[in-house]
Design a protein around this motif. Sequence first.
Motif, PDB file in Angstrom:
ATOM      1  N   TRP A 247      33.252  39.563  54.729  1.00  0.00           N
ATOM      2  CA  TRP A 247      33.954  40.382  53.476  1.00  0.00           C
ATOM      3  C   TRP A 247      32.984  41.809  53.750  1.00  0.00           C
ATOM      4  CZ3 TRP A 247      38.543  39.224  54.364  1.00  0.00           C
ATOM      5  CH2 TRP A 247      38.497  37.176  54.260  1.00  0.00           C
ATOM      6  N   LYS A 248      31.972  41.911  53.573  1.00  0.00           N
ATOM      7  CA  LYS A 248      31.007  43.179  53.843  1.00  0.00           C
ATOM      8  C   LYS A 248      31.201  44.140  54.903  1.00  0.00           C
ATOM      9  CE  LYS A 248      26.873  45.039  52.100  1.00  0.00           C
ATOM     10  NZ  LYS A 248      27.051  46.228  53.645  1.00  0.00           N
ATOM     11  N   ALA A 249      31.068  43.407  55.952  1.00  0.00           N
ATOM     12  CA  ALA A 249      31.836  43.561  57.237  1.00  0.00           C
ATOM     13  C   ALA A 249      32.943  44.667  57.377  1.00  0.00           C
ATOM     14  CB  ALA A 249      30.955  43.329  58.397  1.00  0.00           C
ATOM     15  N   ILE A 250      33.924  43.387  56.903  1.00  0.00           N
ATOM     16  CA  ILE A 250      35.838  44.320  56.591  1.00  0.00           C
ATOM     17  C   ILE A 250      35.837  45.498  56.060  1.00  0.00           C
ATOM     18  CG2 ILE A 250      37.498  43.329  55.709  1.00  0.00           C
ATOM     19  CD1 ILE A 250      37.146  40.969  57.224  1.00  0.00           C
ATOM     20  N   ASN A 251      34.720  45.693  54.369  1.00  0.00           N
ATOM     21  CA  ASN A 251      34.679  46.625  53.963  1.00  0.00           C
ATOM     22  C   ASN A 251      34.056  47.861  54.430  1.00  0.00           C
ATOM     23  OD1 ASN A 251      36.950  46.458  51.886  1.00  0.00           O
ATOM     24  ND2 ASN A 251      34.753  45.342  50.782  1.00  0.00           N
ATOM     25  N   ASP A 252      32.798  48.083  55.158  1.00  0.00           N
ATOM     26  CA  ASP A 252      32.604  48.567  55.815  1.00  0.00           C
ATOM     27  C   ASP A 252      32.686  49.158  56.455  1.00  0.00           C
ATOM     28  OD1 ASP A 252      30.172  47.988  53.328  1.00  0.00           O
ATOM     29  OD2 ASP A 252      28.605  46.950  55.209  1.00  0.00           O
ATOM     30  N   VAL A 263      44.489  39.364  55.787  1.00  0.00           N
ATOM     31  CA  VAL A 263      44.885  38.155  55.328  1.00  0.00           C
ATOM     32  C   VAL A 263      43.972  37.075  55.647  1.00  0.00           C
ATOM     33  CG1 VAL A 263      47.167  36.395  55.728  1.00  0.00           C
ATOM     34  CG2 VAL A 263      47.478  39.489  56.323  1.00  0.00           C
ATOM     35  N   THR A 264      44.068  35.839  54.514  1.00  0.00           N
ATOM     36  CA  THR A 264      43.460  35.558  55.001  1.00  0.00           C
ATOM     37  C   THR A 264      43.564  33.813  53.025  1.00  0.00           C
ATOM     38  OG1 THR A 264      40.799  34.677  54.278  1.00  0.00           O
ATOM     39  CG2 THR A 264      41.481  35.915  53.014  1.00  0.00           C
ATOM     40  N   GLY A 265      43.582  32.616  53.538  1.00  0.00           N
ATOM     41  CA  GLY A 265      43.530  31.835  52.847  1.00  0.00           C
ATOM     42  C   GLY A 265      42.242  32.197  51.694  1.00  0.00           C
ATOM     43  N   ILE A 266      42.589  32.756  50.375  1.00  0.00           N
ATOM     44  CA  ILE A 266      41.999  32.721  49.194  1.00  0.00           C
ATOM     45  C   ILE A 266      41.305  31.667  48.521  1.00  0.00           C
ATOM     46  CG2 ILE A 266      42.146  33.354  46.389  1.00  0.00           C
ATOM     47  CD1 ILE A 266      43.320  35.503  48.855  1.00  0.00           C
ATOM     48  N   PRO A 267      39.951  31.972  48.961  1.00  0.00           N
ATOM     49  CA  PRO A 267      38.513  30.844  48.562  1.00  0.00           C
ATOM     50  C   PRO A 267      38.451  29.871  47.450  1.00  0.00           C
ATOM     51  CG  PRO A 267      37.582  33.248  48.861  1.00  0.00           C
ATOM     52  CD  PRO A 267      39.341  33.567  48.695  1.00  0.00           C
ATOM     53  N   ASN A 268      37.226  29.621  46.640  1.00  0.00           N
ATOM     54  CA  ASN A 268      37.470  29.404  45.215  1.00  0.00           C
ATOM     55  C   ASN A 268      37.049  30.630  43.907  1.00  0.00           C
ATOM     56  OD1 ASN A 268      34.926  30.296  45.961  1.00  0.00           O
ATOM     57  ND2 ASN A 268      33.914  27.803  45.303  1.00  0.00           N
ATOM     58  N   ILE A 269      36.809  30.679  42.679  1.00  0.00           N
ATOM     59  CA  ILE A 269      36.277  31.666  42.151  1.00  0.00           C
ATOM     60  C   ILE A 269      35.290  32.310  42.997  1.00  0.00           C
ATOM     61  CG2 ILE A 269      36.332  32.188  39.912  1.00  0.00           C
ATOM     62  CD1 ILE A 269      38.498  29.788  39.191  1.00  0.00           C
ATOM     63  N   ALA A 270      33.900  31.940  42.856  1.00  0.00           N
ATOM     64  CA  ALA A 270      32.892  32.102  43.100  1.00  0.00           C
ATOM     65  C   ALA A 270      33.001  33.235  43.909  1.00  0.00           C
ATOM     66  CB  ALA A 270      31.759  31.227  42.726  1.00  0.00           C
ATOM     67  N   ILE A 272      35.972  34.510  45.322  1.00  0.00           N
ATOM     68  CA  ILE A 272      36.816  35.646  45.032  1.00  0.00           C
ATOM     69  C   ILE A 272      35.619  36.683  44.044  1.00  0.00           C
ATOM     70  CG2 ILE A 272      38.617  36.543  44.271  1.00  0.00           C
ATOM     71  CD1 ILE A 272      39.899  33.586  43.931  1.00  0.00           C
ATOM     72  N   GLN A 273      35.259  36.374  43.511  1.00  0.00           N
ATOM     73  CA  GLN A 273      34.432  36.724  42.519  1.00  0.00           C
ATOM     74  C   GLN A 273      33.022  37.989  43.675  1.00  0.00           C
ATOM     75  OE1 GLN A 273      31.375  35.704  39.815  1.00  0.00           O
ATOM     76  NE2 GLN A 273      31.543  36.893  38.787  1.00  0.00           N
ATOM     77  N   ALA A 274      32.693  37.439  44.909  1.00  0.00           N
ATOM     78  CA  ALA A 274      30.947  37.263  45.236  1.00  0.00           C
ATOM     79  C   ALA A 274      31.720  38.558  46.346  1.00  0.00           C
ATOM     80  CB  ALA A 274      30.626  36.536  45.188  1.00  0.00           C
ATOM     81  N   LEU A 275      33.072  38.193  47.176  1.00  0.00           N
ATOM     82  CA  LEU A 275      32.961  39.120  48.002  1.00  0.00           C
ATOM     83  C   LEU A 275      34.199  39.878  48.343  1.00  0.00           C
ATOM     84  CD1 LEU A 275      33.198  35.430  49.998  1.00  0.00           C
ATOM     85  CD2 LEU A 275      31.406  37.424  49.739  1.00  0.00           C
ATOM     86  N   PHE A 276      35.486  39.487  47.214  1.00  0.00           N
ATOM     87  CA  PHE A 276      36.588  40.392  47.210  1.00  0.00           C
ATOM     88  C   PHE A 276      36.671  41.065  46.384  1.00  0.00           C
ATOM     89  CE2 PHE A 276      39.102  36.536  49.462  1.00  0.00           C
ATOM     90  CZ  PHE A 276      38.165  36.807  50.309  1.00  0.00           C
ATOM     91  N   VAL A 376      49.123  37.171  45.616  1.00  0.00           N
ATOM     92  CA  VAL A 376      48.650  38.184  45.504  1.00  0.00           C
ATOM     93  C   VAL A 376      47.539  38.367  44.699  1.00  0.00           C
ATOM     94  CG1 VAL A 376      51.036  39.642  43.914  1.00  0.00           C
ATOM     95  CG2 VAL A 376      48.942  40.952  46.017  1.00  0.00           C
ATOM     96  N   LEU A 377      46.041  39.108  44.896  1.00  0.00           N
ATOM     97  CA  LEU A 377      45.605  39.103  44.348  1.00  0.00           C
ATOM     98  C   LEU A 377      45.699  40.245  43.396  1.00  0.00           C
ATOM     99  CD1 LEU A 377      41.745  38.646  47.049  1.00  0.00           C
ATOM    100  CD2 LEU A 377      43.085  37.283  45.135  1.00  0.00           C
ATOM    101  N   LYS A 378      44.996  40.242  41.667  1.00  0.00           N
ATOM    102  CA  LYS A 378      46.133  41.705  41.440  1.00  0.00           C
ATOM    103  C   LYS A 378      44.255  41.305  39.815  1.00  0.00           C
ATOM    104  CE  LYS A 378      50.644  41.318  41.109  1.00  0.00           C
ATOM    105  NZ  LYS A 378      51.789  41.171  40.140  1.00  0.00           N
ATOM    106  N   ASN A 379      44.140  42.450  40.024  1.00  0.00           N
ATOM    107  CA  ASN A 379      43.145  42.852  38.897  1.00  0.00           C
ATOM    108  C   ASN A 379      43.658  42.466  37.808  1.00  0.00           C
ATOM    109  OD1 ASN A 379      41.012  43.354  40.759  1.00  0.00           O
ATOM    110  ND2 ASN A 379      41.590  45.925  40.427  1.00  0.00           N
ATOM    111  N   GLU A 380      43.140  41.774  36.396  1.00  0.00           N
ATOM    112  CA  GLU A 380      43.938  41.564  35.081  1.00  0.00           C
ATOM    113  C   GLU A 380      42.283  42.320  34.216  1.00  0.00           C
ATOM    114  OE1 GLU A 380      45.817  38.036  35.068  1.00  0.00           O
ATOM    115  OE2 GLU A 380      46.855  38.107  36.786  1.00  0.00           O
ATOM    116  N   THR A 381      42.499  42.809  33.079  1.00  0.00           N
ATOM    117  CA  THR A 381      42.148  42.500  32.016  1.00  0.00           C
ATOM    118  C   THR A 381      41.362  40.958  31.507  1.00  0.00           C
ATOM    119  OG1 THR A 381      43.037  44.583  31.265  1.00  0.00           O
ATOM    120  CG2 THR A 381      41.780  43.004  29.796  1.00  0.00           C
ATOM    121  N   ASP A 382      39.752  41.395  31.179  1.00  0.00           N
ATOM    122  CA  ASP A 382      39.542  40.163  31.220  1.00  0.00           C
ATOM    123  C   ASP A 382      38.855  38.910  32.626  1.00  0.00           C
ATOM    124  OD1 ASP A 382      39.151  40.974  28.160  1.00  0.00           O
ATOM    125  OD2 ASP A 382      41.297  39.253  27.935  1.00  0.00           O
ATOM    126  N   PHE A 383      39.879  38.946  33.134  1.00  0.00           N
ATOM    127  CA  PHE A 383      38.415  38.760  34.256  1.00  0.00           C
ATOM    128  C   PHE A 383      37.836  39.957  35.108  1.00  0.00           C
ATOM    129  CE2 PHE A 383      42.664  36.240  33.565  1.00  0.00           C
ATOM    130  CZ  PHE A 383      41.845  35.009  33.290  1.00  0.00           C
TER     131      PHE A 383
END
Length: 410
Positions: A247-252, A263-270, A272-276, A376-383
């Motif tokens: 994921w970092k390489a995809i961003n870089d 497009v991908t399968g969405i993984p666990n919460i940790a 998502i937080q670390a990679l997405f 779809v991934l969405k930024n939300e308040t408090d998350f």
Amino acid sequence: MKNRKWKWGAPVAVLAATSLVAGCGTTSPGTGSSGSAPAPIQVGVVTTLTGVLAEYGKEWQRGFKIGLEYATNGTDTVNGHKINVIWKDDAGAPNQAVTDAKTLLENDKVDVLAGGVNSASAIAMEPLAKSHKTVYVVGPAVADSITGQYYNNYIFKVSPNSYMEAKAAVLSIPNQTATVAQLAPNYAFGWDSVKAFKSLATQAGLKDVLDVYADPAATDFTPQLEKIIQQHPKYLFVTWAGAPGPWKAINDLKLQQQGITVVTGIPNIAAIQALFQGFDGMRGFTTYYYTLPNNAINDYLVAHDKSEFNTVPDLFDPDGMAAAIAIVDGLKKTNGNANGDTLSAALAGMSFDGPKGTYTFRKQDHQALQDQYGVVLKNETDFNYPVPTLTSVISAQDSAPPVLNSGSGN
């Protein structure tokens, strides 16, 4: 209680590689001596609690414990038989998984086998289930070959397989005439995922122009991604399990800015937080996020993960819960008889209710058919991570895989 902030690698109770037994006793199931209680039923679980895939194993373990509580009304008992659970940590290594399974089957004399985070570990344990005539409930490993090439009558796969996930991925791509490339890890999970996605994408009208594999432990994905950039597909479908991944390489390398939609399968919460971070608006699919199902069993899972583990259910908690419910429901059908042939006959074709709704162990191959989710991934308040938000429920019927075994599981 609200608990919405998550940390990568947050501590969860880690079990040592040695067995931890809930309860006691090693007698085979059945009626004890005159006037005594029925003999306990031993369930042996081989999962991954240390190593790269440890978070997945811990999630599955939490869910299994909560599922056993739910299915037995907190008694850990079915038809008078106490259910004892013996846990083994394979650290993600197939050789260790085999050693652990042999110990459980030959020394601990377990009546039911469960677990398998790594597909290679699950596949390695399948022959032992057959030779010991013991039901093995597999999860969360996803390789199609578990219920295909390596299937036997004692195998019951509670997690979705690669085809089911690939079908969900294809359905999440809005332009069904575009070009697509794939990036996947170089082992059974990745091979099966690529094969399934390519077949389904072609059927849908997509053109698979390139399939690239990388070492599961790779830290540099530049060579693989440069090949993909040279082909310049409209979409890149990424199959990956574990961190850090590509994921970092995809961003870089700014693939999305270059017109390649990921497009991908969405993984666990940790993960998502670390990679997405920065992937707000990315579409994909998931087998589970705790706000997506709407049923009483999922509500129970959410409430008990919070009260017992001070967290919310993650990607594989429901998989573990469903496994425990399936085992208990099967034992209820057999009146507590855990004989492998008897229990297998009871589970084959059985439908049961779990945290994602209704699951059905298809009679022909014992794959559990189940719903999945377009998100779809969405930024939300408090998350502090982009939240998977429902776009569609992908029904068990819409993602049902073909039967891949030879028709004989003996």
